[in-house]
Design an enzyme around this catalytic site. Structure first.
Site, PDB file in Angstrom:
ATOM      1  N   HIS A   1      -7.092  -2.076   6.197  1.00 12.46           N
ATOM      2  CA  HIS A   1      -6.090  -1.079   6.623  1.00 12.46           C
ATOM      3  C   HIS A   1      -6.096   0.054   5.597  1.00 12.46           C
ATOM      4  CE1 HIS A   1      -2.390   0.528   8.333  1.00 12.46           C
ATOM      5  NE2 HIS A   1      -1.832   0.479   7.145  1.00 12.46           N
TER       6      HIS A   1
ATOM      7  N   ASP B   1       5.429   4.778   5.197  1.00 17.65           N
ATOM      8  CA  ASP B   1       6.499   3.880   5.650  1.00 17.65           C
ATOM      9  C   ASP B   1       6.612   2.628   4.770  1.00 17.65           C
ATOM     10  OD1 ASP B   1       3.972   3.273   6.733  1.00 17.65           O
ATOM     11  OD2 ASP B   1       4.848   2.022   8.291  1.00 17.65           O
ATOM     12  N   HIS B   2       5.967   2.670   3.617  1.00 20.27           N
ATOM     13  CA  HIS B   2       6.037   1.524   2.699  1.00 20.27           C
ATOM     14  C   HIS B   2       6.449   1.907   1.279  1.00 20.27           C
ATOM     15  CE1 HIS B   2       4.246  -1.504   5.476  1.00 20.27           C
ATOM     16  NE2 HIS B   2       3.843  -0.391   6.062  1.00 20.27           N
TER      17      HIS B   2
ATOM     18  N   ASP C   1       0.795  -4.430   6.438  1.00 16.04           N
ATOM     19  CA  ASP C   1       0.048  -3.804   7.536  1.00 16.04           C
ATOM     20  C   ASP C   1      -1.328  -4.426   7.787  1.00 16.04           C
ATOM     21  OD1 ASP C   1       2.176  -2.226   7.999  1.00 16.04           O
ATOM     22  OD2 ASP C   1       1.223  -0.317   7.499  1.00 16.04           O
TER      23      ASP C   1
ATOM     24  N   HIS D   1       0.872  -1.172   0.000  1.00 13.01           N
ATOM     25  CA  HIS D   1       0.000   0.000   0.000  1.00 13.01           C
ATOM     26  C   HIS D   1       0.912   1.226   0.000  1.00 13.01           C
ATOM     27  CE1 HIS D   1       0.982  -0.557   4.210  1.00 13.01           C
ATOM     28  NE2 HIS D   1       0.321   0.507   4.610  1.00 13.01           N
TER      29      HIS D   1
ATOM     30  N   HIS E   1       1.140   3.897   2.130  1.00 18.72           N
ATOM     31  CA  HIS E   1       1.451   4.655   3.339  1.00 18.72           C
ATOM     32  C   HIS E   1       2.943   5.000   3.342  1.00 18.72           C
ATOM     33  CE1 HIS E   1      -2.298   3.438   5.935  1.00 18.72           C
ATOM     34  NE2 HIS E   1      -2.559   4.349   5.017  1.00 18.72           N
TER      35      HIS E   1
ATOM     36  N   HIS F   1       5.190  -5.288  11.273  1.00 17.18           N
ATOM     37  CA  HIS F   1       5.947  -4.398  12.168  1.00 17.18           C
ATOM     38  C   HIS F   1       6.175  -5.034  13.540  1.00 17.18           C
ATOM     39  CE1 HIS F   1       5.756  -0.875   9.514  1.00 17.18           C
ATOM     40  NE2 HIS F   1       4.457  -1.038   9.367  1.00 17.18           N
TER      41      HIS F   1
HETATM   42 ZN   LIG Z   1       0.042   1.281   6.606  1.00 16.14          ZN
END
Ligand SMILES: [Zn+2]
Length: 261
Positions: free
Chosen positions: A178, A100-101, A200, A96, A98, A245
């Protein structure tokens, strides 16, 4: 035909309140999260699943100090450890978009970028409460028509829907909730159980054991069903779950330059 290899690339650490990780079930304490990417060396190319975060972006737009990343933990740094450069990546797959990805996508100038069609749409028009989560769009300048196009990176997007086998033994499974277009990844290898990377859709083993989604979600019902789906996929394929995570589980991973095959 060469055996497929999977490398786990350490992308640094983030800190988050526990109640953000576990919706309605966490406290005020700050929890450390690992961020990592998965490099699949395959006969059909080098596939990079997720690219971690950009430290400068976190310090500037999120909160200074909550992200930690050495130069060695950037995508160019991690690839250099393997004698590779971002130009060697043929495909970037994002679970996805976001921040941090996808923070390292912008380094992979030669890659085709694969994502779920719904995810590209979510990045283009995020819900108001998701603006920050989608704030690093360095991978796609001009994605939002209102923003000027910057000529640093024009990715070739390949959008998918449904479950897909994108290369022999490399599967993407829809796990929405998510985000709308969230994909989890399964890789079949010759000498071990399949590796099922939840991203996630399941932050940690505790998320799965207690069926607790994170507070970051667009659809809690779908997110809970995705947790259950991952559990069933793991059983059906006798796959090992690698959570998105989980700092404890991460400590037991084989980290690049070591690999799984
Ligand atoms: Zn995420």
């Amino acid at each position: 035909m060469a055996d497929t290899k999977v490398y786990i690339l350490d992308g640094g650490r983030l800190a988050m309140k526990e109640y953000h990780m576990y919706w309605n079930a966490g406290g005020e304490a700050m929890v450390t999260l690992p961020c990592y990417s998965v490099l699949i060396e395959h006969d059909d190319g080098r596939f990079l699943f997720d690219t971690g975060f950009d430290l400068h972006h976190f310090d500037q737009f999120v909160m200074p100090g909550i992200a930690q990343q050495s130069l060695d933990q950037t995508i160019p740094g991690q690839l250099a450890n393997l004698g590779l450069s971002p130009a060697d990546i043929t495909h970037v797959i994002n679970s996805h978009y976001h921040i941090d990805h996808c923070g390292g996508n912008k380094h992979c100038l030669h890659a085709t970028t694969i994502c779920h069609a719904c995810e590209l749409e979510a990045a283009r028009t995020p819900e108001p409460f998701e603006e920050l989560a989608y704030s690093d769009q360095s991978f796609a300048p001009g994605l939002r028509a209102s923003e000027p196009e910057i000529d640093i990176y024009t990715p070739r997007f390949e959008t998918l829907t449904g479950d897909q086998e994108i290369a022999r033994g490399v599967f993407l499974f829809e796990t929405p909730g998510h985000t709308n277009g969230h994909y989890s990844l399964m890789v079949k290898l010759s000498d071990r159980r399949p590796m099922l990377f939840t991203a996630d859709a399941a932050y940690t083993a505790r998320s799965m054991e207690t069926r607790t989604i994170s507070s970051a979600h667009v659809d809690p019902v779908a997110a809970c069903r995705s947790l259950e789906r991952l559990n069933i996929l793991a059983q059906d394929h006798d796959a090992e779950l690698f959570y998105g995570h989980d700092i404890e589980q991460f400590g037991a991973y084989r980290i690049a330059p070591a690999y799984y095959s």
